[in-house]
Design an enzyme around this catalytic site. Sequence first.
Site, PDB file in Angstrom:
ATOM      1  CG  ASP A  73      -1.517  -6.152   8.881  1.00  0.00           C
ATOM      2  OD1 ASP A  73      -1.553  -7.342   8.709  1.00  0.00           O
ATOM      3  OD2 ASP A  73      -0.629  -5.347   8.824  1.00  0.00           O
ATOM      4  CG  HIS A  92       2.794 -10.523   1.120  1.00  0.00           C
ATOM      5  ND1 HIS A  92       1.869  -9.820   0.792  1.00  0.00           N
ATOM      6  CD2 HIS A  92       3.451  -9.737   2.423  1.00  0.00           C
ATOM      7  CE1 HIS A  92       1.604  -8.659   1.668  1.00  0.00           C
ATOM      8  NE2 HIS A  92       2.700  -8.828   2.473  1.00  0.00           N
ATOM      9  CD  GLU A 134       0.496 -11.490   3.558  1.00  0.00           C
ATOM     10  OE1 GLU A 134       1.639 -11.915   4.103  1.00  0.00           O
ATOM     11  OE2 GLU A 134      -0.241 -10.659   3.491  1.00  0.00           O
ATOM     12  NE  ARG A 177       3.086  -2.082  -2.498  1.00  0.00           N
ATOM     13  CZ  ARG A 177       3.498  -2.338  -1.210  1.00  0.00           C
ATOM     14  NH1 ARG A 177       2.852  -3.328  -0.444  1.00  0.00           N
ATOM     15  NH2 ARG A 177       4.276  -1.408  -0.674  1.00  0.00           N
ATOM     16  NE  ARG A 237       9.526  -7.036   0.676  1.00  0.00           N
ATOM     17  CZ  ARG A 237       8.381  -6.354   0.789  1.00  0.00           C
ATOM     18  NH1 ARG A 237       7.428  -6.435   0.412  1.00  0.00           N
ATOM     19  NH2 ARG A 237       8.990  -5.305   1.667  1.00  0.00           N
TER      20      ARG A 237
HETATM   21  O1  TA6 Z   1       1.156  -8.912   5.121  1.00  0.00           O
HETATM   22  C1  TA6 Z   1       1.121  -7.954   5.790  1.00  0.00           C
HETATM   23  C2  TA6 Z   1       1.748  -6.745   5.984  1.00  0.00           C
HETATM   24  O2  TA6 Z   1       2.809  -7.275   6.886  1.00  0.00           O
HETATM   25  C3  TA6 Z   1       1.317  -5.508   6.634  1.00  0.00           C
HETATM   26  O3  TA6 Z   1       1.538  -5.252   7.876  1.00  0.00           O
HETATM   27  C4  TA6 Z   1       1.574  -4.699   5.371  1.00  0.00           C
HETATM   28  O4  TA6 Z   1       2.547  -3.634   5.949  1.00  0.00           O
HETATM   29  C5  TA6 Z   1       1.959  -5.363   4.422  1.00  0.00           C
HETATM   30  O5  TA6 Z   1       2.424  -6.553   4.750  1.00  0.00           O
HETATM   31  C6  TA6 Z   1       2.999  -4.898   3.108  1.00  0.00           C
HETATM   32  O6  TA6 Z   1       4.330  -4.705   3.350  1.00  0.00           O
HETATM   33  P1  TA6 Z   1       5.183  -3.927   2.518  1.00  0.00           P
HETATM   34  O7  TA6 Z   1       6.531  -4.215   3.009  1.00  0.00           O
HETATM   35  O8  TA6 Z   1       5.141  -4.743   1.246  1.00  0.00           O
HETATM   36  O9  TA6 Z   1       4.750  -2.782   2.200  1.00  0.00           O
END
Ligand code: TA6
Length: 303
Positions: free
Chosen positions: A216, A172, A275, A77, A103
């Site tokens: 988002d 990301h 991103e 994270r 990932r």
């Molecule tokens: O990049 C934005 C996103 O797609 C959000 O919708 C949010 O859920 C985030 O990524 C994080 O995703 P994750 O699967 O890492 O919890």
Amino acid sequence: MHNVANISALNHRLGILRIAEVVEGNGGLPRVRVTTDGAAGDIYLHGAHVTSWRPKDAEEVLFLSDRSRWQDGTAIRGGVPICFPWFGGKADDPKALAHGFVRTKSWQLESIENSGGCVAVCMSTDSDEVTRRWWPADFRLTYRASFGSKLKLDLELQNTGSEPLRFEEALHAYFRVGDVRSALLTGLDSVHYLDKTDLYREKVQHGDVQISAETDRVYLATQNALTLSDSVMRRRVSIRKWNSLTTVVWNPWMEKSEAISDFDDGGWSEMLCVETSNVLGYAVEVEPGQSHSLGVLIEVSSF
Ligand code: TA6
């Protein structure tokens, strides 16, 4: 699998004394730790995941959650997760891992090169029987992360199969900010975006992006360079990208982040994801034998 002997063998083969070492990172996962006169940084083999970059005389540029999990099969994270070959949920399979499978996969460390104080760490991963269960495709991904006074990230997909490939992809990046409520993201004025917090309605950005609620968004058809200005940390982060037609901007805000178990308390106010990506209608198509690369160059200046 990642025992200390393997980590030390990798370090013996590819490490560069006092500049780049392969060490045991969090959760015992192998990590390349770069320390030069110009910058320091970390990249894990797990997900080819950059978790830290600090150019000389600057504070950490990337956000990393204190509650991140460090284990096979789970994404780290923070830092820069690589999303591939789909972004978010997989359209035709609700059981598939969000943001694809690379990932959460262990990558191969290919090389570490030092050129004038900039250290390039190269990793790769190939399709195999596990990836084919999720996505029936043959591919090779190569990722080059160059740590110096700038951070350069370059992801290349090679279609090694006999069918054309169509995929989504994203770097990301979680940027660390002093307080997201006072950060400004410049460079998206007049760009159309899909608002994921409002049923994907298409809207138009007016002026700079300011965060005052859960955000988002997928900004469409944009190759613009961006600047993230942070009045608390008194710095600007410049984000220049290539071969990317979408930019995703994400902050979960308080309630959503509380529901994400690996997000630390209050972490939402100290991060903004910007991103570099090709997602939704901007998915990439690559013919057999061809390749495609996506990249971003990040630079910091103080004020
Ligand atoms: O990049 C934005 C996103 O797609 C959000 O919708 C949010 O859920 C985030 O990524 C994080 O995703 P994750 O699967 O890492 O919890």
